[in-house]
Design a protein around this motif. Sequence first.
Motif, PDB file in Angstrom:
ATOM      1  N   GLY A  13       0.864  -1.192   0.000  1.00 33.95           N
ATOM      2  CA  GLY A  13       0.000   0.000   0.000  1.00 33.95           C
ATOM      3  C   GLY A  13       0.888   1.226   0.000  1.00 33.95           C
ATOM      4  N   LEU A  14       0.925   1.892  -1.140  1.00 38.53           N
ATOM      5  CA  LEU A  14       1.803   3.058  -1.265  1.00 38.53           C
ATOM      6  C   LEU A  14       0.999   4.305  -1.602  1.00 38.53           C
ATOM      7  N   GLY A  15      -0.066   4.529  -0.819  1.00 34.43           N
ATOM      8  CA  GLY A  15      -0.754   5.815  -0.906  1.00 34.43           C
ATOM      9  C   GLY A  15       0.112   6.842  -0.202  1.00 34.43           C
ATOM     10  N   LEU A  16      -0.494   7.953   0.184  1.00 38.53           N
ATOM     11  CA  LEU A  16       0.281   9.018   0.835  1.00 38.53           C
ATOM     12  C   LEU A  16       0.979   8.492   2.087  1.00 38.53           C
ATOM     13  N   MET A  17       0.248   7.693   2.882  1.00 38.49           N
ATOM     14  CA  MET A  17       0.842   7.213   4.132  1.00 38.49           C
ATOM     15  C   MET A  17       1.833   6.091   3.879  1.00 38.49           C
ATOM     16  N   GLY A  18       1.474   5.133   3.019  1.00 40.47           N
ATOM     17  CA  GLY A  18       2.368   4.005   2.756  1.00 40.47           C
ATOM     18  C   GLY A  18       3.702   4.471   2.191  1.00 40.47           C
ATOM     19  N   ARG A  35       5.051  -2.817  -2.509  1.00 42.30           N
ATOM     20  CA  ARG A  35       4.082  -3.340  -3.477  1.00 42.30           C
ATOM     21  C   ARG A  35       2.849  -2.439  -3.419  1.00 42.30           C
ATOM     22  N   ASN A  36       2.337  -2.075  -4.585  1.00 43.28           N
ATOM     23  CA  ASN A  36       1.109  -1.280  -4.632  1.00 43.28           C
ATOM     24  C   ASN A  36       0.292  -1.684  -5.848  1.00 43.28           C
ATOM     25  N   ARG A  37      -1.035  -1.593  -5.724  1.00 42.55           N
ATOM     26  CA  ARG A  37      -1.901  -1.926  -6.865  1.00 42.55           C
ATOM     27  C   ARG A  37      -1.500  -1.103  -8.085  1.00 42.55           C
ATOM     28  N   THR A  38      -1.264   0.194  -7.876  1.00 43.55           N
ATOM     29  CA  THR A  38      -0.799   1.066  -8.960  1.00 43.55           C
ATOM     30  C   THR A  38       0.727   1.176  -8.833  1.00 43.55           C
ATOM     31  N   PRO A  39       1.477   0.407  -9.644  1.00 43.92           N
ATOM     32  CA  PRO A  39       2.927   0.289  -9.402  1.00 43.92           C
ATOM     33  C   PRO A  39       3.687   1.617  -9.518  1.00 43.92           C
ATOM     34  N   SER A  40       3.174   2.568 -10.326  1.00 45.23           N
ATOM     35  CA  SER A  40       3.945   3.809 -10.530  1.00 45.23           C
ATOM     36  C   SER A  40       4.171   4.581  -9.225  1.00 45.23           C
ATOM     37  N   LYS A  41       3.320   4.324  -8.220  1.00 43.92           N
ATOM     38  CA  LYS A  41       3.512   5.040  -6.943  1.00 43.92           C
ATOM     39  C   LYS A  41       4.777   4.575  -6.216  1.00 43.92           C
ATOM     40  N   ALA A  42       5.412   3.518  -6.743  1.00 44.40           N
ATOM     41  CA  ALA A  42       6.666   3.044  -6.124  1.00 44.40           C
ATOM     42  C   ALA A  42       7.886   3.720  -6.739  1.00 44.40           C
ATOM     43  N   CYS A  69      -0.799  -0.828   4.707  1.00 39.85           N
ATOM     44  CA  CYS A  69      -1.470   0.462   4.959  1.00 39.85           C
ATOM     45  C   CYS A  69      -2.260   0.846   3.717  1.00 39.85           C
ATOM     46  N   VAL A  70      -3.528   0.470   3.708  1.00 37.57           N
ATOM     47  CA  VAL A  70      -4.397   0.750   2.565  1.00 37.57           C
ATOM     48  C   VAL A  70      -5.649   1.482   3.055  1.00 37.57           C
ATOM     49  N   THR A  71      -6.551   1.785   2.137  1.00 33.71           N
ATOM     50  CA  THR A  71      -7.705   2.621   2.464  1.00 33.71           C
ATOM     51  C   THR A  71      -8.528   2.079   3.623  1.00 33.71           C
ATOM     52  N   ASP A  72      -8.903   0.793   3.511  1.00 36.57           N
ATOM     53  CA  ASP A  72      -9.802   0.219   4.517  1.00 36.57           C
ATOM     54  C   ASP A  72      -9.637  -1.301   4.539  1.00 36.57           C
ATOM     55  N   TYR A  77      -8.423  -7.141   2.610  1.00 35.74           N
ATOM     56  CA  TYR A  77      -8.809  -8.511   2.247  1.00 35.74           C
ATOM     57  C   TYR A  77      -8.670  -8.733   0.740  1.00 35.74           C
ATOM     58  N   ASP A  78      -8.951  -7.685  -0.060  1.00 40.40           N
ATOM     59  CA  ASP A  78      -8.755  -7.805  -1.519  1.00 40.40           C
ATOM     60  C   ASP A  78      -7.309  -8.191  -1.815  1.00 40.40           C
ATOM     61  N   LEU A  79      -6.395  -7.527  -1.109  1.00 36.67           N
ATOM     62  CA  LEU A  79      -4.970  -7.714  -1.392  1.00 36.67           C
ATOM     63  C   LEU A  79      -4.430  -9.029  -0.868  1.00 36.67           C
ATOM     64  N   THR A  96      -3.770   0.049   8.669  1.00 37.12           N
ATOM     65  CA  THR A  96      -4.972   0.554   7.998  1.00 37.12           C
ATOM     66  C   THR A  96      -5.986   0.983   9.060  1.00 37.12           C
ATOM     67  N   SER A  97      -6.602   2.147   8.900  1.00 34.55           N
ATOM     68  CA  SER A  97      -7.587   2.602   9.889  1.00 34.55           C
ATOM     69  C   SER A  97      -8.849   1.746   9.840  1.00 34.55           C
ATOM     70  N   GLY A  98      -9.435   1.501  10.995  1.00 36.25           N
ATOM     71  CA  GLY A  98     -10.680   0.754  11.044  1.00 36.25           C
ATOM     72  C   GLY A  98     -11.173   0.679  12.467  1.00 36.25           C
ATOM     73  N   MET A 123      -1.251   8.038  14.484  1.00 32.87           N
ATOM     74  CA  MET A 123      -1.799   9.320  14.922  1.00 32.87           C
ATOM     75  C   MET A 123      -0.868  10.425  14.434  1.00 32.87           C
ATOM     76  N   ALA A 124      -0.746  10.518  13.108  1.00 34.24           N
ATOM     77  CA  ALA A 124       0.181  11.489  12.516  1.00 34.24           C
ATOM     78  C   ALA A 124      -0.155  11.645  11.048  1.00 34.24           C
ATOM     79  N   ILE A 125       0.367  12.715  10.458  1.00 33.03           N
ATOM     80  CA  ILE A 125       0.220  12.903   9.013  1.00 33.03           C
ATOM     81  C   ILE A 125       1.524  12.449   8.325  1.00 33.03           C
TER      82      ILE A 125
HETATM   83  N1  LIG Z   1      -2.917  10.270   5.218  1.00 32.58           N
HETATM   84  C1  LIG Z   1      -3.024  10.488   6.515  1.00 32.58           C
HETATM   85  O1  LIG Z   1      -2.824  11.613   7.001  1.00 32.58           O
HETATM   86  C2  LIG Z   1      -3.348   9.359   7.449  1.00 32.58           C
HETATM   87  C3  LIG Z   1      -3.190   9.536   8.836  1.00 32.58           C
HETATM   88  C4  LIG Z   1      -3.466   8.478   9.703  1.00 32.58           C
HETATM   89  C5  LIG Z   1      -3.927   7.275   9.198  1.00 32.58           C
HETATM   90  N2  LIG Z   1      -4.083   7.126   7.834  1.00 32.58           N
HETATM   91  C6  LIG Z   1      -4.616   5.848   7.359  1.00 32.58           C
HETATM   92  O2  LIG Z   1      -3.695   5.214   6.461  1.00 32.58           O
HETATM   93  C7  LIG Z   1      -4.432   4.456   5.484  1.00 32.58           C
HETATM   94  C8  LIG Z   1      -3.962   4.868   4.105  1.00 32.58           C
HETATM   95  O3  LIG Z   1      -4.197   6.267   3.955  1.00 32.58           O
HETATM   96  P1  LIG Z   1      -3.537   7.094   2.761  1.00 32.58           P
HETATM   97  O4  LIG Z   1      -3.579   8.517   3.164  1.00 32.58           O
HETATM   98  O5  LIG Z   1      -2.252   6.471   2.357  1.00 32.58           O
HETATM   99  O6  LIG Z   1      -4.636   6.848   1.612  1.00 32.58           O
HETATM  100  P2  LIG Z   1      -4.451   6.954   0.031  1.00 32.58           P
HETATM  101  O7  LIG Z   1      -3.383   7.913  -0.325  1.00 32.58           O
HETATM  102  O8  LIG Z   1      -5.808   7.156  -0.517  1.00 32.58           O
HETATM  103  O9  LIG Z   1      -3.927   5.479  -0.403  1.00 32.58           O
HETATM  104  C9  LIG Z   1      -4.785   4.363  -0.341  1.00 32.58           C
HETATM  105  C10 LIG Z   1      -3.983   3.111  -0.618  1.00 32.58           C
HETATM  106  O10 LIG Z   1      -4.859   1.973  -0.562  1.00 32.58           O
HETATM  107  C11 LIG Z   1      -4.732   1.237  -1.800  1.00 32.58           C
HETATM  108  N3  LIG Z   1      -6.012   0.571  -2.112  1.00 32.58           N
HETATM  109  C12 LIG Z   1      -7.265   1.067  -1.918  1.00 32.58           C
HETATM  110  N4  LIG Z   1      -8.196   0.158  -2.306  1.00 32.58           N
HETATM  111  C13 LIG Z   1      -7.504  -0.922  -2.742  1.00 32.58           C
HETATM  112  C14 LIG Z   1      -7.890  -2.207  -3.250  1.00 32.58           C
HETATM  113  N5  LIG Z   1      -9.180  -2.553  -3.372  1.00 32.58           N
HETATM  114  N6  LIG Z   1      -6.912  -3.067  -3.594  1.00 32.58           N
HETATM  115  C15 LIG Z   1      -5.602  -2.725  -3.452  1.00 32.58           C
HETATM  116  N7  LIG Z   1      -5.168  -1.543  -2.982  1.00 32.58           N
HETATM  117  C16 LIG Z   1      -6.109  -0.649  -2.623  1.00 32.58           C
HETATM  118  C17 LIG Z   1      -4.353   2.296  -2.818  1.00 32.58           C
HETATM  119  O11 LIG Z   1      -3.813   1.672  -3.971  1.00 32.58           O
HETATM  120  P3  LIG Z   1      -3.716   2.531  -5.337  1.00 32.58           P
HETATM  121  O12 LIG Z   1      -2.546   3.461  -5.176  1.00 32.58           O
HETATM  122  O13 LIG Z   1      -3.517   1.506  -6.381  1.00 32.58           O
HETATM  123  O14 LIG Z   1      -5.028   3.287  -5.474  1.00 32.58           O
HETATM  124  C18 LIG Z   1      -3.321   3.083  -2.006  1.00 32.58           C
HETATM  125  O15 LIG Z   1      -2.104   2.368  -1.915  1.00 32.58           O
HETATM  126  C19 LIG Z   1      -5.926   4.752   5.725  1.00 32.58           C
HETATM  127  O16 LIG Z   1      -6.523   3.707   6.466  1.00 32.58           O
HETATM  128  C20 LIG Z   1      -5.884   6.040   6.524  1.00 32.58           C
HETATM  129  O17 LIG Z   1      -7.022   6.214   7.350  1.00 32.58           O
HETATM  130  C21 LIG Z   1      -3.792   8.123   6.972  1.00 32.58           C
END
Ligand SMILES: NC(=O)c1ccc[n+]([C@@H]2O[C@H](COP(=O)([O-])OP(=O)(O)OC[C@H]3O[C@@H](n4cnc5c(N)ncnc54)[C@H](OP(=O)(O)O)[C@@H]3O)[C@@H](O)[C@H]2O)c1
Length: 294
Positions: A13-18, A35-42, A69-72, A77-79, A96-98, A123-125
């Motif tokens: 999971g390589l969103g903003l937090m990953g 590893r991330n679903r969208t590889p370019s984020k790596a 660390c993914v959305t939910d 479970y998908d991954l 992952t938050s939940g 508990m951080a950005i």
């Molecule tokens: N950002 C914050 O400030 C912050 C602070 C505290 C906690 N968190 C928690 O950290 C977690 C991630 O947040 P984020 O800010 O990194 O979110 P984000 O930037 O939206 O990234 C979401 C990540 O989840 C992946 N994902 C979502 N659905 C998927 C699926 N069905 N299969 C595979 N991968 C999937 C995305 O993959 P793709 O890139 O391929 O879309 C991406 O890697 C959340 O639970 C959030 O609540 C975040």
Amino acid sequence: MDNSPATPVTVIGLGLMGQALAGAFLKAGHPTTVRNRTPSKADQLVARGARLAPTVGDAIKAGSLTIVCVTDYAALYDLLGANEVSLNGTTLVNLTSGSSAQAREAARWAEQRGARYLDGAIMAIPPAIGTAEAVILHSGPRTDFDTHAPALGALGTVTYLGEDHGLASLYDVAGLAMMWSVLNAWLQGTAMLRTAGVDAATYAPFAQQIATGVATWLPGYAEQIDNGSFPAEVSALETDARAMEHLIEESEAVGVNAELPKLFKAMADRAIAAGHGKEQYPVLIEEFTKPRND
Ligand SMILES: NC(=O)c1ccc[n+]([C@@H]2O[C@H](COP(=O)([O-])OP(=O)(O)OC[C@H]3O[C@@H](n4cnc5c(N)ncnc54)[C@H](OP(=O)(O)O)[C@@H]3O)[C@@H](O)[C@H]2O)c1
């Protein structure tokens, strides 16, 4: 902050937090597989030395510690739920938050598949990750936390809360309740003072002093709650309720929103009606302990 020996870690999971988590492991010198679903984020992480795994299964095999660390939880479970993904022998740290129930269920699910499981709450950005300001809460088996705490220390200030996997989520939302309550109370006062030409910046240091002072009451009040005994040492609830009425009247008189003061008063009134008027404020825990659905 991190003096641990280099430990191979995987971040899924390589969103903003990953991306921030993987970046902090790299900075601390840990061999990092991503590893991330969208590889370019790596891309940026790979440029800094991370290895991009071709599949989730391959990513998990790369080290004994896997951070997710993914959305939910649905994404988790998908991954990890695919048949070809083996979790056997790995320790999953799910950031992952939940909810607490989701954390406990995921722990059972992962353990049935041969993994060790720690839950966590961040508990951080993202920009704070890798610094002491980033507080990361963990719950689950103590031995697993102790084994991996040195490597997890690369992410920030890691804290262990207890064996119950749900604790990290519960502390996370408890912290949010505190944060929004303080902010909303400050906004209420700011709205009232602005009607008299006092700007937010002028009121803020005064509000900060009040919030800090009130925070010092918490340990003593916690003792009353834990003992189930609420002698009015400094003020009785019925005295507070009269001041609440004054806050409502003032809010309405100056034309600002009075919903929040009315909520305070409604809860205090119910406790007084139940016979607690002569006890101290934390007796209101009884109102907070039961659900109210109207
Ligand atoms: N950002 C914050 O400030 C912050 C602070 C505290 C906690 N968190 C928690 O950290 C977690 C991630 O947040 P984020 O800010 O990194 O979110 P984000 O930037 O939206 O990234 C979401 C990540 O989840 C992946 N994902 C979502 N659905 C998927 C699926 N069905 N299969 C595979 N991968 C999937 C995305 O993959 P793709 O890139 O391929 O879309 C991406 O890697 C959340 O639970 C959030 O609540 C975040």
